[in-house]
Design a protein around this motif. Structure first.
Motif, PDB file in Angstrom:
ATOM      1  N   ALA A 163     108.979  22.910  -3.320  1.00  0.00           N
ATOM      2  CA  ALA A 163     108.024  24.028  -3.420  1.00  0.00           C
ATOM      3  C   ALA A 163     108.789  25.335  -3.618  1.00  0.00           C
ATOM      4  CB  ALA A 163     107.161  24.109  -2.159  1.00  0.00           C
ATOM      5  N   PHE A 171     109.470  29.375  -3.060  1.00  0.00           N
ATOM      6  CA  PHE A 171     109.263  30.427  -2.056  1.00  0.00           C
ATOM      7  C   PHE A 171     109.931  31.705  -2.561  1.00  0.00           C
ATOM      8  CE2 PHE A 171     108.645  26.534   0.201  1.00  0.00           C
ATOM      9  CZ  PHE A 171     107.617  26.814   1.094  1.00  0.00           C
ATOM     10  N   SER A 172     109.149  32.772  -2.721  1.00  0.00           N
ATOM     11  CA  SER A 172     109.743  34.016  -3.227  1.00  0.00           C
ATOM     12  C   SER A 172     110.039  34.994  -2.091  1.00  0.00           C
ATOM     13  CB  SER A 172     108.848  34.661  -4.276  1.00  0.00           C
ATOM     14  OG  SER A 172     107.683  35.153  -3.672  1.00  0.00           O
ATOM     15  N   ALA A 212     110.613  32.482   3.982  1.00  0.00           N
ATOM     16  CA  ALA A 212     109.513  32.571   4.947  1.00  0.00           C
ATOM     17  C   ALA A 212     108.305  31.765   4.493  1.00  0.00           C
ATOM     18  CB  ALA A 212     109.124  34.027   5.149  1.00  0.00           C
ATOM     19  N   ASN A 236     104.634  30.668   5.025  1.00  0.00           N
ATOM     20  CA  ASN A 236     103.432  31.022   5.790  1.00  0.00           C
ATOM     21  C   ASN A 236     102.824  29.752   6.346  1.00  0.00           C
ATOM     22  OD1 ASN A 236     103.543  33.703   4.823  1.00  0.00           O
ATOM     23  ND2 ASN A 236     102.528  33.044   2.939  1.00  0.00           N
ATOM     24  N   ARG A 263      99.860  27.102   6.541  1.00  0.00           N
ATOM     25  CA  ARG A 263      99.001  26.669   5.431  1.00  0.00           C
ATOM     26  C   ARG A 263      97.596  27.230   5.563  1.00  0.00           C
ATOM     27  NH1 ARG A 263      99.606  23.300   1.874  1.00  0.00           N
ATOM     28  NH2 ARG A 263     101.242  21.997   2.708  1.00  0.00           N
ATOM     29  N   THR A 294     107.000  21.925   3.686  1.00  0.00           N
ATOM     30  CA  THR A 294     108.415  22.315   3.746  1.00  0.00           C
ATOM     31  C   THR A 294     108.844  22.535   5.196  1.00  0.00           C
ATOM     32  OG1 THR A 294     108.280  23.325   1.555  1.00  0.00           O
ATOM     33  CG2 THR A 294     110.073  24.081   2.993  1.00  0.00           C
ATOM     34  N   ASN A 338     106.066  26.419 -11.232  1.00  0.00           N
ATOM     35  CA  ASN A 338     104.701  26.772 -10.848  1.00  0.00           C
ATOM     36  C   ASN A 338     103.911  25.509 -10.474  1.00  0.00           C
ATOM     37  OD1 ASN A 338     102.700  28.693 -10.405  1.00  0.00           O
ATOM     38  ND2 ASN A 338     101.866  28.453 -12.465  1.00  0.00           N
ATOM     39  N   SER A 379     104.090  24.310  -6.922  1.00  0.00           N
ATOM     40  CA  SER A 379     103.433  25.052  -5.831  1.00  0.00           C
ATOM     41  C   SER A 379     102.064  24.451  -5.525  1.00  0.00           C
ATOM     42  CB  SER A 379     103.305  26.538  -6.186  1.00  0.00           C
ATOM     43  OG  SER A 379     102.336  26.727  -7.200  1.00  0.00           O
ATOM     44  N   ALA A 380     101.684  23.390  -6.251  1.00  0.00           N
ATOM     45  CA  ALA A 380     100.397  22.731  -5.985  1.00  0.00           C
ATOM     46  C   ALA A 380     100.395  22.143  -4.580  1.00  0.00           C
ATOM     47  CB  ALA A 380     100.162  21.624  -7.015  1.00  0.00           C
ATOM     48  N   GLU A 381      99.239  22.208  -3.930  1.00  0.00           N
ATOM     49  CA  GLU A 381      99.143  21.647  -2.574  1.00  0.00           C
ATOM     50  C   GLU A 381      98.845  20.161  -2.670  1.00  0.00           C
ATOM     51  OE1 GLU A 381      97.095  23.646   0.436  1.00  0.00           O
ATOM     52  OE2 GLU A 381      98.195  25.518   0.095  1.00  0.00           O
ATOM     53  N   GLU A 407     106.488  16.474  -5.189  1.00  0.00           N
ATOM     54  CA  GLU A 407     106.215  17.395  -6.303  1.00  0.00           C
ATOM     55  C   GLU A 407     107.188  17.173  -7.450  1.00  0.00           C
ATOM     56  OE1 GLU A 407     106.410  18.379  -3.131  1.00  0.00           O
ATOM     57  OE2 GLU A 407     104.457  19.262  -2.670  1.00  0.00           O
ATOM     58  N   ARG A 452     110.006  37.006  -9.047  1.00  0.00           N
ATOM     59  CA  ARG A 452     108.573  37.117  -8.758  1.00  0.00           C
ATOM     60  C   ARG A 452     108.213  38.578  -8.561  1.00  0.00           C
ATOM     61  NH1 ARG A 452     103.488  35.602  -8.756  1.00  0.00           N
ATOM     62  NH2 ARG A 452     102.670  34.465  -6.959  1.00  0.00           N
TER      63      ARG A 452
HETATM   64  C1  LIG Z   1     106.505  31.794  -7.326  1.00  0.00           C
HETATM   65  C2  LIG Z   1     105.897  31.372  -6.023  1.00  0.00           C
HETATM   66  C3  LIG Z   1     106.407  31.887  -4.850  1.00  0.00           C
HETATM   67  C4  LIG Z   1     105.879  31.503  -3.608  1.00  0.00           C
HETATM   68  N1  LIG Z   1     106.397  32.035  -2.461  1.00  0.00           N
HETATM   69  C5  LIG Z   1     105.911  31.650  -1.258  1.00  0.00           C
HETATM   70  C6  LIG Z   1     106.475  32.180  -0.053  1.00  0.00           C
HETATM   71  O1  LIG Z   1     107.422  32.978  -0.063  1.00  0.00           O
HETATM   72  N2  LIG Z   1     105.944  31.746   1.128  1.00  0.00           N
HETATM   73  C7  LIG Z   1     104.935  30.827   1.170  1.00  0.00           C
HETATM   74  O2  LIG Z   1     104.505  30.455   2.270  1.00  0.00           O
HETATM   75  N3  LIG Z   1     104.394  30.311   0.049  1.00  0.00           N
HETATM   76  C8  LIG Z   1     104.857  30.692  -1.158  1.00  0.00           C
HETATM   77  N4  LIG Z   1     104.341  30.156  -2.309  1.00  0.00           N
HETATM   78  C9  LIG Z   1     103.293  29.122  -2.207  1.00  0.00           C
HETATM   79  C10 LIG Z   1     103.916  27.738  -1.906  1.00  0.00           C
HETATM   80  O3  LIG Z   1     104.808  27.355  -2.949  1.00  0.00           O
HETATM   81  C11 LIG Z   1     102.780  26.710  -1.800  1.00  0.00           C
HETATM   82  O4  LIG Z   1     101.987  27.008  -0.668  1.00  0.00           O
HETATM   83  C12 LIG Z   1     103.258  25.282  -1.719  1.00  0.00           C
HETATM   84  O5  LIG Z   1     102.146  24.410  -1.853  1.00  0.00           O
HETATM   85  C13 LIG Z   1     103.957  24.949  -0.411  1.00  0.00           C
HETATM   86  O6  LIG Z   1     104.390  23.623  -0.528  1.00  0.00           O
HETATM   87  P1  LIG Z   1     104.643  22.634   0.683  1.00  0.00           P
HETATM   88  O7  LIG Z   1     103.351  22.500   1.469  1.00  0.00           O
HETATM   89  O8  LIG Z   1     105.032  21.387  -0.042  1.00  0.00           O
HETATM   90  O9  LIG Z   1     105.736  23.225   1.518  1.00  0.00           O
HETATM   91  C14 LIG Z   1     104.817  30.564  -3.562  1.00  0.00           C
HETATM   92  C15 LIG Z   1     104.289  30.040  -4.759  1.00  0.00           C
HETATM   93  C16 LIG Z   1     104.831  30.446  -5.980  1.00  0.00           C
HETATM   94  C17 LIG Z   1     104.261  29.891  -7.266  1.00  0.00           C
END
Ligand SMILES: Cc1cc2nc3c(=O)[nH]c(=O)nc-3n(C[C@H](O)[C@H](O)[C@H](O)COP(=O)(O)O)c2cc1C
Length: 206
Positions: free
Chosen positions: A43, A45-46, A61, A63, A65, A74, A98, A101-103, A110, A187
């Motif tokens: 996944a 994370f920016s 960081a 967040n 869900r 993660t 991108n 980042s799908a749930e 992924e 980002r």
């Molecule tokens: C470019 C980009 C940056 C992201 N940055 C964050 C972030 O910093 N923190 C966060 O909680 N989610 C962020 N997300 C959303 C997570 O990627 C998304 O919730 C993802 O489904 C988490 O995957 P996981 O449940 O497999 O850990 C970002 C998504 C994108 C597309």
């Protein structure tokens, strides 16, 4: 205008959170972890950055869900296996990043969803993205719960030591990383991104 971002609702006409737009571009850590059964998760994370070069420390960081505070996959994986890889997102991988980042349901990789390949790491158990031109292997040393205003979801700050660095050899010119060839994606706010296409150098004053 001035406002306190912890209070709701946001003042008009700010329909979206401006923080993401004001603190940017942010590097994207493309974080791969594994669960206790070895299933990989990937996944982006920016809210990710390097905090120290010596010692080499990075952090990001995740967040919660949802408002109940359930962790993203993660973070759930890091509580089982406290290691991850952070692959670098180049322009040609932006769309695949991108997609990751799908749930997806917990335990679904992924990597497959985005047509990417897990490449075994050297010093940590999670794989890295084989298609990425650079990646860090990281060992977690702290997971800090961040303060949340009442009713708001809890985020965590994951801090880790970089214990391995992969670099595509073709990126190295005159002993330096060719940033234009790497074409790293950053980002901005909202759904906006930037790619490194324009560089200027500025030597420090004596
Ligand atoms: C470019 C980009 C940056 C992201 N940055 C964050 C972030 O910093 N923190 C966060 O909680 N989610 C962020 N997300 C959303 C997570 O990627 C998304 O919730 C993802 O489904 C988490 O995957 P996981 O449940 O497999 O850990 C970002 C998504 C994108 C597309």
């Amino acid at each position: 205008m001035f406002y306190d971002p912890r209070t709701a609702p946001r003042p008009e006409p700010l329909r979206h959170n401006p923080l993401n737009a004001l603190i940017g571009p942010r590097p994207i850590g493309w974080i791969a972890t594994i669960d206790a059964h070895g299933t990989p998760n990937l996944a982006p994370f920016s809210y990710f950055n390097a905090f120290s070069a010596d010692p080499p420390i990075v952090g990001f960081a995740p967040n919660a869900r949802d408002p109940r505070g359930s962790p993203k996959d993660t973070l759930a994986n890091l509580r089982q296996i406290p290691e991850f890889t952070a692959s670098v997102v180049s322009m040609e991988l932006a769309a695949a990043m991108n997609l990751t980042s799908a749930e997806l349901p917990y335990g679904v990789s992924e990597f497959e969803h985005a047509g990417l390949h897990p490449q075994p790491s050297v010093s940590v158990r999670p794989p890295r993205v084989r298609e990425a031109r650079a990646a860090l292997e990281c060992e977690v040393f702290d997971i800090i719960a961040l303060p949340a205003a009442s009713g708001q979801r809890v985020s965590h700050l994951v801090l880790a030591t970089v214990i391995g660095i992969h670099i595509d050899d073709t990126l190295i010119r005159d002993g330096r990383i060719d940033a234009l060839a790497l074409a790293q994606v950053g980002r901005l706010g909202y759904f906006d991104y930037v790619a490194v296409r324009d560089i200027f150098a500025m030597p420090r004053p004596d």
